[in-house]
Structures are given as C-alpha cells and as structure tokens.
Design a protein around this motif. Structure first.
Motif, short mmCIF file in Angstrom:
data_model
loop_
_atom_site.label_atom_id
_atom_site.label_comp_id
_atom_site.label_asym_id
_atom_site.label_seq_id
_atom_site.Cartn_x
_atom_site.Cartn_y
_atom_site.Cartn_z
N UNK A 296 35.27 -12.89 26.40
CA UNK A 296 36.26 -13.22 27.42
C UNK A 296 37.59 -12.53 27.08
N UNK A 297 38.18 -11.87 28.04
CA UNK A 297 39.43 -11.17 27.85
C UNK A 297 40.59 -12.16 27.92
N UNK A 298 41.57 -12.03 27.02
CA UNK A 298 42.72 -12.93 27.06
C UNK A 298 44.03 -12.16 27.27
N UNK A 299 43.91 -10.89 27.65
CA UNK A 299 45.10 -10.12 28.01
C UNK A 299 44.70 -9.02 28.97
N UNK A 300 45.69 -8.48 29.65
CA UNK A 300 45.43 -7.39 30.58
C UNK A 300 45.26 -6.09 29.81
N UNK A 301 44.86 -5.06 30.51
CA UNK A 301 44.80 -3.73 29.92
C UNK A 301 46.21 -3.30 29.52
N UNK A 302 46.33 -2.36 28.62
CA UNK A 302 47.64 -1.89 28.17
C UNK A 302 48.40 -1.16 29.29
N UNK A 303 47.68 -0.46 30.14
CA UNK A 303 48.30 0.29 31.24
C UNK A 303 47.67 -0.14 32.55
N UNK A 304 48.49 -0.25 33.59
CA UNK A 304 47.96 -0.53 34.92
C UNK A 304 48.67 0.38 35.91
N UNK A 305 47.96 0.73 36.95
CA UNK A 305 48.47 1.65 37.96
C UNK A 305 48.52 0.91 39.30
N UNK A 306 49.70 0.93 39.92
CA UNK A 306 49.91 0.18 41.15
C UNK A 306 48.91 0.48 42.24
N UNK A 307 48.48 1.74 42.33
CA UNK A 307 47.54 2.09 43.39
C UNK A 307 46.10 1.77 43.03
N UNK A 308 45.86 1.28 41.80
CA UNK A 308 44.50 0.93 41.37
C UNK A 308 44.33 -0.56 41.08
N UNK A 309 45.44 -1.28 40.92
CA UNK A 309 45.38 -2.69 40.58
C UNK A 309 45.27 -3.53 41.84
N UNK A 310 44.36 -4.48 41.83
CA UNK A 310 44.10 -5.34 42.99
C UNK A 310 45.37 -6.03 43.48
N UNK A 311 45.54 -6.08 44.78
CA UNK A 311 46.59 -6.86 45.42
C UNK A 311 45.88 -8.00 46.15
N UNK A 312 46.19 -9.22 45.74
CA UNK A 312 45.52 -10.40 46.26
C UNK A 312 46.35 -11.04 47.37
N UNK A 313 45.73 -11.28 48.51
CA UNK A 313 46.39 -12.02 49.59
C UNK A 313 46.30 -13.50 49.25
N UNK A 314 47.44 -14.13 48.97
CA UNK A 314 47.42 -15.54 48.58
C UNK A 314 47.79 -16.46 49.73
N UNK A 315 47.89 -15.90 50.94
CA UNK A 315 48.13 -16.69 52.14
C UNK A 315 49.59 -16.93 52.43
N UNK A 316 49.87 -17.33 53.64
CA UNK A 316 51.23 -17.68 54.05
C UNK A 316 52.18 -16.50 54.07
#
Length: 115
Positions: free
Chosen positions: A1-21
């Motif tokens: 189980x992962x307990x941290x994010x990757x060291x690098x993330x790219x805005x155009x590749x990282x999921x954008x979650x619709x959380x409603x409202x």
C-alpha cells in the motif's frame, strides 16, 4: 500500500476529480504529514462550512472568495491566503469562480485511499 504520492506530478496527467457542487479537486502531493490539493470553484460555488482536525493553509490562485473562519468573513483574491487552525469552522464561496491551493497537516485521510 502506498503512503505517499509520486515525487513528481504533471497537471495534464494527474486526475481531476469532480467532487460535486461546482467543485473539482486535483491531488498535488502528499504523505501522512502533509498534503497539497488544487481546487477549482465554478462561479457561485460554495465549499460548505465544516471543521476538521487538520491545520490548513489556503492560497488563492485566481478569482474572488468569501472565506468564513470561525464566524469572521473576509474577501480574498489572487495572491491572498488564510490559515485555519485545527477544529476551526470554515467555508468559502466564490462569486466569480476561481482556483485555490489547499495544504493540510497532517494529510486528509478522507481524500485518498492509501493513507
């Protein structure tokens, strides 16, 4: 189980979650001690008043926000920020729409499954 994010993330590749409202959320990075999250507000969207055990700093990237922290409301714009201590009742509305960067310490366990 992962307990941290990757060291690098790219805005155009990282999921954008619709959380409603009219809100969307993108994880920027986290481990158990710290988390940064990008939040988009549609025009008129409200982040409901709530409280949690985490310290939080919010930075306004763009737009106008009406922030309520423990019953005090202030208007914040791009370049402004605010601090919410643990258990402070807080929420925000964006009459213009906008973008925030939220940081939490410790990380919000309810935002990811692997903490």
């Amino acid at each position: 189980m992962m307990s941290q994010s990757e060291h690098f993330s790219y805005g155009n590749e990282t999921e954008i979650e619709d959380i409603g409202g009219g809100l969307k959320r993108q994880m920027l990075g986290y481990n158990k001690e710290l988390m940064a999250v990008k939040i988009w507000f549609d025009k008129g969207a409200t982040g409901y008043n709530h409280a949690h055990r985490h310290s939080q700093v919010t930075y306004i990237v763009e737009g106008e926000f009406h922030f309520n922290i423990d019953g005090v409301t202030k208007v914040l714009k791009a370049g402004d920020s605010c601090f919410m201590p643990p258990h402070a009742d807080h929420g925000a509305t964006s009459p213009t729409g906008g973008i925030l960067i939220d940081t939490f310490s410790p990380a919000r366990e309810d935002f990811v499954d692997d903490l």
